[in-house]
Design an enzyme around this catalytic site. Structure first.
Site, PDB file in Angstrom:
ATOM      1  N   LYS A  73       0.799  -1.230   0.000  1.00 33.72           N
ATOM      2  CA  LYS A  73       0.000   0.000   0.000  1.00 33.72           C
ATOM      3  C   LYS A  73       0.829   1.276   0.000  1.00 33.72           C
ATOM      4  O   LYS A  73       0.339   2.341  -0.405  1.00 33.72           O
ATOM      5  CB  LYS A  73      -0.946  -0.006   1.204  1.00 33.72           C
ATOM      6  N   SER A  89       0.909 -10.014  -0.277  1.00 38.92           N
ATOM      7  CA  SER A  89       0.662  -8.576  -0.260  1.00 38.92           C
ATOM      8  C   SER A  89       0.883  -7.893   1.074  1.00 38.92           C
ATOM      9  O   SER A  89       0.987  -6.665   1.124  1.00 38.92           O
ATOM     10  CB  SER A  89      -0.779  -8.298  -0.721  1.00 38.92           C
TER      11      SER A  89
END
Length: 511
Positions: free
Chosen positions: A51, A305
């Site tokens: 992110k 992720s």
């Protein structure tokens, strides 16, 4: 069209704060699945998640006036950390609205980077609504976690790196999906450079907003979403992300909680890293794809992720891992209550590894044993075991997919309810795990019915889970349902559940 993102991705400003993460081969998984399995290690970013890329690229694109006003975002944690780090690097004031169910490790990480944290709502969508309210009240600049072209382009640099690092086209790439920013950015780039590579999104089965949108041809808002994979707990895919995804992605696969837990273990065994549930989501989808297609010798990559999970959640994850891998079965077996019966049953199990054994005397005739046992994946081994036990005269019931059995019964085996506990109705309840939530449930029940059974266990997950038994007369059942509806938590009537009937029910329970 998606091609318009290629220049955006190539020009994205991310490496002031982000690092180019490696693509590592998962040797154990590759050998096990007879394919070359690769992991894109975004868990190795400074904030342990991809992110940071999109957040910083968006911050870099803001005007001086927008930065001066200060930025705000809604996030379940990883976007919050990325934006907090980007704002700290640029000297910009940041406010982050986070769901109250966000793991404390993410909340503490955001605060440590100087951002002001506002806890509001039980999921991303409720937090986002509150953030929009604060935008108007305080004239802040909103940085969307996924539905923004600059954020999408920043996340797309993950795909750009994969193309450069792997050098030859992969057969398939698996990407986790929440709001769709990572998938949209990666798909736009990979589809352009490697047009024959399959691009597959992976969602939690209880938060499948993209899969539902693709099936219906339009974006939809899910009435509720599961919170286990809090990084993907989004009720509606983004408008811009959906526009890109529908032109670039081949399919979307969903994964269960148990399958994510199994993938977390797989990642640990290959990398010694501990992924968060959303971080392991893509690998869970890759495994389902290999099993479904029966493929061998292909080059497959999953994006790892993120790695932001509470340590105490690992207890719950470890409990569910073997079931998610279909290497553990949970069965109920009735044995005669007589000397030597227990030993004879153990001999029938043979040399299989027993993972759990719960037993208590309940009557002079029979006893019920709750057993966890290691089996070979695929289902045939379990069927053979049950057939073998049935052939030896044992009454067996497979509880492997019975949520109540796995969540509650295994911790409560202690004999049937005594006679006199009449009219017992049993409900399984889920609620967002936050201070006061359990009290709200008990207060909502009031004193209308006698509580005859209760089990609650905090295992560090975003959900709290209760099993409650209440003495409810036949004419009061609709009133009991109305009471539970008014409390507002998800619930299931489990009175007819086989696990309850076998281990906790009363002979005169009235159902």
């Amino acid at each position: 069209m998606p091609e318009s993102y290629i220049k955006r991705i190539l020009d994205a400003r991310v490496y002031d704060v982000a690092r180019e993460t490696p693509v590592d081969q998962a040797l154990l998984l590759s050998k096990r699945f007879k394919n070359s399995v690769w992991l894109k290690r975004e868990d190795l970013q400074p904030v342990y998640s991809f992110k940071l890329r999109g957040a910083y690229n968006k911050m870099h694109r803001l005007s001086p006036e927008q930065r001066e006003r200060g930025v705000i975002a809604a996030s379940a944690g990883n976007h919050a950390q990325g934006l907090a780090m980007a704002a700290q690097r640029m000297g910009v004031s940041a406010t982050i609205v986070m769901p109250r169910t966000t793991p404390s490790i993410k909340v503490d990480a955001v605060r440590s980077r100087g951002a002001h944290v506002v806890l509001h709502g039980d999921n991303f969508d409720e937090a986002s609504t509150h953030a929009q309210k604060l935008v108007k009240e305080k004239d802040l600049t909103y940085v969307h976690p996924f539905d923004d072209p600059d954020v999408i382009a920043g996340q797309g640099t993950v795909g750009m790196e994969i193309v450069r690092q792997h050098q030859e086209p992969l057969d398939a790439v698996f990407v986790p999906v929440g709001g769709g920013g990572l998938l949209a950015g990666m798909a736009a780039y990979i589809r352009y450079v490697w047009p024959k590579t399959k691009i597959i999104g992976v969602e939690p089965e209880d938060a499948a907003c993209l899969k539902t949108a693709l099936e219906r041809g339009r974006r939809v808002t899910l009435p509720e979403v599961g919170l286990f994979a809090d990084g993907c707990a989004v009720a509606q895919v983004g408008k811009e992300t959906f526009r890109v995804i529908r032109h670039t992605v081949d399919e979307v696969i969903t994964a269960s909680t148990d399958e994510m837990c199994a993938a977390i273990k797989d990642i640990f065994e290959d990398t010694r890293g501990i992924a968060e549930p959303a971080g392991a989501l893509a690998l869970a989808g890759l495994k389902k794809y290999v099993e479904r297609e029966g493929i061998e010798g292909q080059q497959l990559l999953a994006v790892l992720s993120g790695a932001n999970t509470n340590f105490d959640r690992l207890r719950y994850i470890s409990e569910r891992t073997e079931i998610g891998e279909k290497r553990e079965a949970v069965i109920s077996v009735t044995i005669p209550e007589k000397p030597g019966a227990f030993r004879k049953f153990c001999n029938s199990i043979g040399r299989r590894n027993i993972t759990e054994f719960n037993y208590r005397y309940s009557s002079a005739k029979d006893a019920r044993v709750f057993v966890g046992v290691t089996v070979e994946p695929g289902g045939e081994d379990l069927k053979a075991l049950i057939d073998q036990l049935a052939g030896e005269g044992y009454e067996c019931e497979d509880l492997t997919d019975n949520e109540m059995a796995k969540l509650h019964i295994r911790h409560m085996v202690g004999g049937l309810a005594p006679e006199g506990v009449g009219g017992e109705r049993v409900y399984r309840v889920e609620f967002p795990e936050r201070p006061g939530a359990l009290l709200k449930f008990l207060s909502g029940l009031g004193q209308r019915w006698n509580i005859s059974l209760f089990h609650y266990r905090n295992h560090g997950a975003a959900y709290g889970r209760i099993l409650v038994g209440m003495q409810v007369g036949p004419k009061e059942r609709s009133e009991a349902r109305a009471c539970l509806d008014a409390i507002g938590y998800r619930y299931w009537d489990e009175t007819d559940n086989a696990a309850y009937r076998l281990y906790l029910g009363s002979p005169d329970s009235g159902h």
